[in-house]
Design an enzyme around this catalytic site. Structure first.
Site, PDB file in Angstrom:
ATOM      1  N   HIS A  56      18.718  21.323  69.717  1.00 53.38           N
ATOM      2  CA  HIS A  56      18.833  22.676  70.244  1.00 53.38           C
ATOM      3  C   HIS A  56      18.156  23.642  69.274  1.00 53.38           C
ATOM      4  O   HIS A  56      18.406  23.576  68.073  1.00 53.38           O
ATOM      5  CB  HIS A  56      20.305  23.081  70.379  1.00 53.38           C
ATOM      6  CG  HIS A  56      20.830  22.888  71.770  1.00 53.38           C
ATOM      7  ND1 HIS A  56      21.933  22.109  72.068  1.00 53.38           N
ATOM      8  CD2 HIS A  56      20.400  23.400  72.955  1.00 53.38           C
ATOM      9  CE1 HIS A  56      22.150  22.158  73.379  1.00 53.38           C
ATOM     10  NE2 HIS A  56      21.243  22.930  73.937  1.00 53.38           N
TER      11      HIS A  56
ATOM     12  N   GLU B 197      22.064  17.162  68.185  1.00 53.89           N
ATOM     13  CA  GLU B 197      23.111  16.686  69.086  1.00 53.89           C
ATOM     14  C   GLU B 197      23.228  15.163  69.008  1.00 53.89           C
ATOM     15  O   GLU B 197      22.258  14.451  69.191  1.00 53.89           O
ATOM     16  CB  GLU B 197      22.777  17.085  70.534  1.00 53.89           C
ATOM     17  CG  GLU B 197      22.623  18.596  70.761  1.00 53.89           C
ATOM     18  CD  GLU B 197      23.941  19.357  70.702  1.00 53.89           C
ATOM     19  OE1 GLU B 197      25.006  18.716  70.633  1.00 53.89           O
ATOM     20  OE2 GLU B 197      23.906  20.599  70.724  1.00 53.89           O
TER      21      GLU B 197
ATOM     22  N   CYS C  43      20.900  20.836  79.492  1.00 55.73           N
ATOM     23  CA  CYS C  43      20.561  20.148  78.239  1.00 55.73           C
ATOM     24  C   CYS C  43      21.369  18.865  78.088  1.00 55.73           C
ATOM     25  O   CYS C  43      20.816  17.778  77.897  1.00 55.73           O
ATOM     26  CB  CYS C  43      20.843  21.054  77.039  1.00 55.73           C
ATOM     27  SG  CYS C  43      19.717  22.455  76.944  1.00 55.73           S
TER      28      CYS C  43
END
Length: 196
Positions: free
Chosen positions: A163, A82, A144
């Site tokens: 993730h 991410e 998250c």
């Protein structure tokens, strides 16, 4: 000796064992070499408590890098890197039934914050046998994403979010721990290059 901090999440919904925490524990067993002091913590799937813990990490410990690992239930055999955290749009309720005030992480905070780690460069330079790795610019507007934004905010961008998929026969905790080790060593290398 550089301190790096890693977090995984506790159980939520149907996931009584959260693969993110299992992966982080496994990483901690493996270590990241002698000059990295690796500390780990399990975060609850609760906005406010996760935020408090993340603030504490940055104010008390000031790590070189903080890497948060979360479970992506939709990803069957994918590791997702991410790039950024988003401030707004947190409508979904957490494990205690709450969502953040104003549905945002930091009132008056920037819309999104990018990690100082260039995930694209990282992604081009690493491969983990047996699993695909992809890039993402949307961490999903749940705990998250919320944790990531908070960490980027307090850590001036020196945070990363990965993730991982749920545990399965082919994706074991050992496997994920080893994959994290490969990815994070490359991240630390990038941090080193940025400092020089």
């Amino acid at each position: 000796n550089h301190l790096s901090f890693f977090s995984g999440f506790g159980p939520f919904r149907k996931y009584l064992v959260n693969s993110s925490w299992e992966a982080v524990k496994e990483l901690s067993k493996r270590g990241l070499g002698e000059n990295i002091d690796l500390q780990i913590m399990q975060l609850p799937v609760v906005y406010q408590r996760a935020k408090e813990q993340v603030c504490k990490i940055w104010t008390a410990l000031r790590p070189l890098l903080t890497v948060h690992v979360g479970l992506a239930s939709s990803a069957t055999a994918l590791i997702i890197l991410e790039q950024c955290g988003k401030n707004k749009g947190y409508q979904e309720r957490d494990a205690c039934g709450f969502h953040p005030e104003g549905a945002c992480c930091v009132l008056d905070g920037p819309e999104k914050i990018e990690s100082t780690i260039n995930m694209k460069t990282l992604w081009k330079n690493i491969s983990v046998e047996g699993i695909d790795i992809i890039l993402s610019r949307d961490a999903g507007r749940y705990i998250c994403d919320y944790t990531y934004y908070t960490s980027l905010y307090y850590g001036n961008g020196r945070a990363a979010f990965i993730h991982v998929p749920p545990l399965s026969e082919s994706v074991t905790a050992e496997f994920l721990g080893k994959a994290l080790q490969t990815i994070i060593l490359a991240m630390l290398e990038q941090c080193g290059e940025q400092r020089e």
